[in-house]
Design a protein around this motif. Sequence first.
Motif, PDB file in Angstrom:
ATOM      1  N   PRO A 219      76.653  75.440  60.179  1.00  0.00           N
ATOM      2  CA  PRO A 219      77.571  74.848  59.196  1.00  0.00           C
ATOM      3  C   PRO A 219      78.407  73.737  59.835  1.00  0.00           C
ATOM      4  CG  PRO A 219      78.331  77.025  59.871  1.00  0.00           C
ATOM      5  CD  PRO A 219      76.965  76.859  60.444  1.00  0.00           C
ATOM      6  N   LYS A 220      78.534  72.633  59.109  1.00  0.00           N
ATOM      7  CA  LYS A 220      79.304  71.485  59.599  1.00  0.00           C
ATOM      8  C   LYS A 220      79.336  70.440  58.490  1.00  0.00           C
ATOM      9  CE  LYS A 220      75.292  69.085  61.568  1.00  0.00           C
ATOM     10  NZ  LYS A 220      74.728  68.418  62.776  1.00  0.00           N
ATOM     11  N   ILE A 221      80.142  69.393  58.692  1.00  0.00           N
ATOM     12  CA  ILE A 221      80.048  68.216  57.848  1.00  0.00           C
ATOM     13  C   ILE A 221      78.790  67.480  58.302  1.00  0.00           C
ATOM     14  CG2 ILE A 221      81.149  66.087  57.070  1.00  0.00           C
ATOM     15  CD1 ILE A 221      83.846  67.364  57.782  1.00  0.00           C
ATOM     16  N   ASP A 222      77.769  67.520  57.476  1.00  0.00           N
ATOM     17  CA  ASP A 222      76.445  67.050  57.884  1.00  0.00           C
ATOM     18  C   ASP A 222      76.388  65.538  58.033  1.00  0.00           C
ATOM     19  OD1 ASP A 222      73.420  67.871  58.109  1.00  0.00           O
ATOM     20  OD2 ASP A 222      73.466  66.124  56.769  1.00  0.00           O
ATOM     21  N   HIS A 223      76.893  64.824  57.036  1.00  0.00           N
ATOM     22  CA  HIS A 223      76.878  63.365  57.115  1.00  0.00           C
ATOM     23  C   HIS A 223      77.797  62.777  56.058  1.00  0.00           C
ATOM     24  CE1 HIS A 223      73.815  63.925  53.896  1.00  0.00           C
ATOM     25  NE2 HIS A 223      74.272  62.770  53.451  1.00  0.00           N
ATOM     26  N   PHE A 224      78.012  61.488  56.159  1.00  0.00           N
ATOM     27  CA  PHE A 224      78.700  60.732  55.123  1.00  0.00           C
ATOM     28  C   PHE A 224      77.823  59.548  54.752  1.00  0.00           C
ATOM     29  CE2 PHE A 224      79.834  58.886  59.145  1.00  0.00           C
ATOM     30  CZ  PHE A 224      79.922  57.521  58.931  1.00  0.00           C
ATOM     31  N   SER A 225      78.033  59.023  53.554  1.00  0.00           N
ATOM     32  CA  SER A 225      77.261  57.872  53.093  1.00  0.00           C
ATOM     33  C   SER A 225      78.208  56.780  52.629  1.00  0.00           C
ATOM     34  CB  SER A 225      76.324  58.267  51.947  1.00  0.00           C
ATOM     35  OG  SER A 225      75.607  57.139  51.489  1.00  0.00           O
ATOM     36  N   VAL A 226      77.993  55.571  53.145  1.00  0.00           N
ATOM     37  CA  VAL A 226      78.800  54.417  52.777  1.00  0.00           C
ATOM     38  C   VAL A 226      78.091  53.665  51.657  1.00  0.00           C
ATOM     39  CG1 VAL A 226      79.854  52.268  53.595  1.00  0.00           C
ATOM     40  CG2 VAL A 226      79.698  54.247  55.128  1.00  0.00           C
TER      41      VAL A 226
END
Length: 281
Positions: A219-226
Amino acid sequence: MWLDRITRREALYVLGAATVTRARAQEGLLRVTRVDHVGLAVGDIDKAMMFYRRLFGNEVLKDSRTPRRYLRLGPCYMAIAPAAADETRRVDHFAVGIENFNAASMKRALEDAGLKVRESNVGLFVLDPDGASVQIWADHSWNQLSNAAPEAGPKQETLFHPRGMHHVAIQVSDMARATAFYRKLFGEPTPGQGNPPQPTFQAGETRILLYNPAPNKPPKIDHFSVLVDDFDASSALKVVKSLGANAELSKQGTLNEFFDPDGIRLQVTFPGQTYGSTTKK
């Protein structure tokens, strides 16, 4: 039935009030404008800034007390700082912007909902059931970075032209617990992709996606999208790979995502973009 004994106007009022009540029950505690920023913990801050400046531009602030930098993404930004020696390189947190943010009343509301809140001089922090950090602060908090000043960078062409933050995706270990937590913040989700369907929460202009538990995916913040303007995928691929990214085109020939030199996953999304299989790591 009692509706037979009241006027049509009164009945419409009652039914309208019931609709409003149901709508409010579907809302969360937060009235969010957007995901305001994401925080990255990187290995080498200077190398990371070279990478991200080339991707998204040179509007950068440097914190006066630490090596932390802030890189603007339209109405949003990235906060980039060195990871501690014993920490992994990662998306450290994401922050949601609240118009007319009031820390005291917001803290009371969160605690009344059973959430543990940490106060700071940059808003409030809560942890999801897996320990992912969610910052709650003022909208357009770029304007409140009082301990930071502009930092000049190399004059170079920007690869992507950012419009803001499109989405943040979170890998969870227990979907029921995670959904209950984020429902308190953002209200009822809509079903997304995956089997079973993965919930998607609307945080103002930005989406928050939860990923189903999966073997070998902590579990984690997997990614972000710009969110960016449309771009030529083949040309962009050459540039990001030359900068040290792990990247491949999707089956549709688009550049959906890549991993930065620290192995942090990010995506770039343009309006109307579709997604397919891409880089695996």
